[in-house]
Design an enzyme around this catalytic site. Structure first.
Site, PDB file in Angstrom:
ATOM      1  N   ASP A   1       0.858  -1.174   0.000  1.00  0.00           N
ATOM      2  CA  ASP A   1       0.000   0.000   0.000  1.00  0.00           C
ATOM      3  C   ASP A   1       0.896   1.226   0.000  1.00  0.00           C
ATOM      4  O   ASP A   1       1.928   1.234   0.677  1.00  0.00           O
ATOM      5  CB  ASP A   1      -0.919   0.021   1.224  1.00  0.00           C
ATOM      6  CG  ASP A   1      -2.104   0.954   1.040  1.00  0.00           C
ATOM      7  OD1 ASP A   1      -3.247   0.459   0.970  1.00  0.00           O
ATOM      8  OD2 ASP A   1      -1.903   2.188   0.963  1.00  0.00           O
TER       9      ASP A   1
ATOM     10  N   VAL B   1      -7.975   2.931  -4.753  1.00  0.00           N
ATOM     11  CA  VAL B   1      -8.996   3.947  -4.983  1.00  0.00           C
ATOM     12  C   VAL B   1      -9.546   3.869  -6.412  1.00  0.00           C
ATOM     13  O   VAL B   1      -8.822   3.561  -7.358  1.00  0.00           O
ATOM     14  CB  VAL B   1      -8.418   5.357  -4.677  1.00  0.00           C
ATOM     15  CG1 VAL B   1      -7.268   5.704  -5.609  1.00  0.00           C
ATOM     16  CG2 VAL B   1      -9.496   6.410  -4.718  1.00  0.00           C
ATOM     17  N   GLU B   2     -10.852   4.130  -6.550  1.00  0.00           N
ATOM     18  CA  GLU B   2     -11.512   4.083  -7.854  1.00  0.00           C
ATOM     19  C   GLU B   2     -11.228   5.362  -8.640  1.00  0.00           C
ATOM     20  O   GLU B   2     -12.100   6.207  -8.825  1.00  0.00           O
ATOM     21  CB  GLU B   2     -13.024   3.887  -7.679  1.00  0.00           C
ATOM     22  CG  GLU B   2     -13.413   2.522  -7.158  1.00  0.00           C
ATOM     23  CD  GLU B   2     -13.216   1.426  -8.190  1.00  0.00           C
ATOM     24  OE1 GLU B   2     -14.035   1.284  -9.095  1.00  0.00           O
ATOM     25  OE2 GLU B   2     -12.201   0.702  -8.079  1.00  0.00           O
TER      26      GLU B   2
ATOM     27  N   SER C   1     -14.999  -1.876  -9.319  1.00  0.00           N
ATOM     28  CA  SER C   1     -16.425  -2.165  -9.432  1.00  0.00           C
ATOM     29  C   SER C   1     -17.113  -1.165 -10.350  1.00  0.00           C
ATOM     30  O   SER C   1     -18.277  -1.339 -10.683  1.00  0.00           O
ATOM     31  CB  SER C   1     -17.087  -2.124  -8.048  1.00  0.00           C
ATOM     32  OG  SER C   1     -16.923  -0.842  -7.470  1.00  0.00           O
TER      33      SER C   1
ATOM     34  N   HIS D   1     -13.409  -8.810  -9.598  1.00  0.00           N
ATOM     35  CA  HIS D   1     -14.121  -8.028  -8.596  1.00  0.00           C
ATOM     36  C   HIS D   1     -14.678  -8.907  -7.488  1.00  0.00           C
ATOM     37  O   HIS D   1     -15.584  -9.699  -7.695  1.00  0.00           O
ATOM     38  CB  HIS D   1     -15.255  -7.237  -9.268  1.00  0.00           C
ATOM     39  CG  HIS D   1     -16.064  -6.454  -8.303  1.00  0.00           C
ATOM     40  ND1 HIS D   1     -17.431  -6.522  -8.267  1.00  0.00           N
ATOM     41  CD2 HIS D   1     -15.700  -5.600  -7.326  1.00  0.00           C
ATOM     42  CE1 HIS D   1     -17.882  -5.739  -7.296  1.00  0.00           C
ATOM     43  NE2 HIS D   1     -16.848  -5.178  -6.716  1.00  0.00           N
TER      44      HIS D   1
ATOM     45  N   ASN E   1     -17.540  -7.597  -0.714  1.00  0.00           N
ATOM     46  CA  ASN E   1     -17.082  -7.360   0.651  1.00  0.00           C
ATOM     47  C   ASN E   1     -17.989  -8.063   1.656  1.00  0.00           C
ATOM     48  O   ASN E   1     -19.203  -7.922   1.555  1.00  0.00           O
ATOM     49  CB  ASN E   1     -17.072  -5.851   0.898  1.00  0.00           C
ATOM     50  CG  ASN E   1     -16.332  -5.475   2.148  1.00  0.00           C
ATOM     51  OD1 ASN E   1     -15.500  -6.212   2.640  1.00  0.00           O
ATOM     52  ND2 ASN E   1     -16.636  -4.313   2.674  1.00  0.00           N
TER      53      ASN E   1
END
Length: 186
Positions: A41, A99-100, A127, A148, A151
């Site tokens: 990360d 992050v998207e 997603s 994908h 959760n």
């Protein structure tokens, strides 16, 4: 999609980029399936926090009798925290769970392409973004696929495998077969 491809060899190193809820859950799934996992990360301390949270969740599973103490120790031992992006170079399969943001994902995949072996599958947990767009800036967009997870990744059975327009069929098939090997329903 059915899992008609060849799943990852258990000796394949899996890299997970993003140590948030999804990334750490995906890392746990891969480690539980027996893979060595490199967890990265960009946020300092995020990987350490993810490993601590994983340990806590696994301890609860031990208390409930779902996991043995030995299984918990084995899963945690298979996860290697990485502080430098270049430490991901040994990976033969990557799942990105950050992050998207299309530009950020494209940059991460360009960096991955520069350090990984040419045959490495690059999966995105997106997603909402186009798999085609994520891979569009790469020299080999055919190795980019959507993987994908829902959760929480260790619990939810479904994994969507998403083709981009350039995704090679064998890449999508291998990803679906790997999801099935990991105990998921692709």
């Amino acid at each position: 999609m059915t899992a008609t491809g060849t799943p990852l060899d258990p000796a394949t190193v899996v890299a997970v980029i993003g140590a948030g809820t999804m990334g750490s859950g995906i890392a746990r799934v891969a480690a539980t399936a027996g893979h060595q996992v490199l967890l990265f990360d960009a946020v300092p301390g995020a990987v350490a926090g993810a490993v601590t949270a994983m340990r806590s969740r696994l301890e609860r599973s031990v208390e409930k009798g779902r996991v043995s103490p030995e299984e918990m120790a084995d899963v945690l031992a298979r996860i290697t925290p990485c502080e430098d992006f270049e430490q991901l170079a040994p990976a033969g399969f990557v799942v990105e769970a950050i992050v998207e943001d299309l530009a950020i994902k494209q940059e991460v995949f360009r960096r991955l392409e520069s350090i990984l072996a040419p045959g490495t599958i690059l999966a995105t947990n997106t997603s909402s973004l186009s798999v085609t767009a994520i891979g569009a800036t790469l020299d080999d967009p055919g190795r980019v696929v959507g993987m994908h997870f829902f959760n929480p990744a260790p619990v939810m059975p479904l994994v969507e495998v998403v083709h981009g327009t350039a995704t090679r069929p064998e890449v999508a098939a291998a990803t679906a077969a790997t999801a099935a090997m990991w105990g998921k329903t692709p």
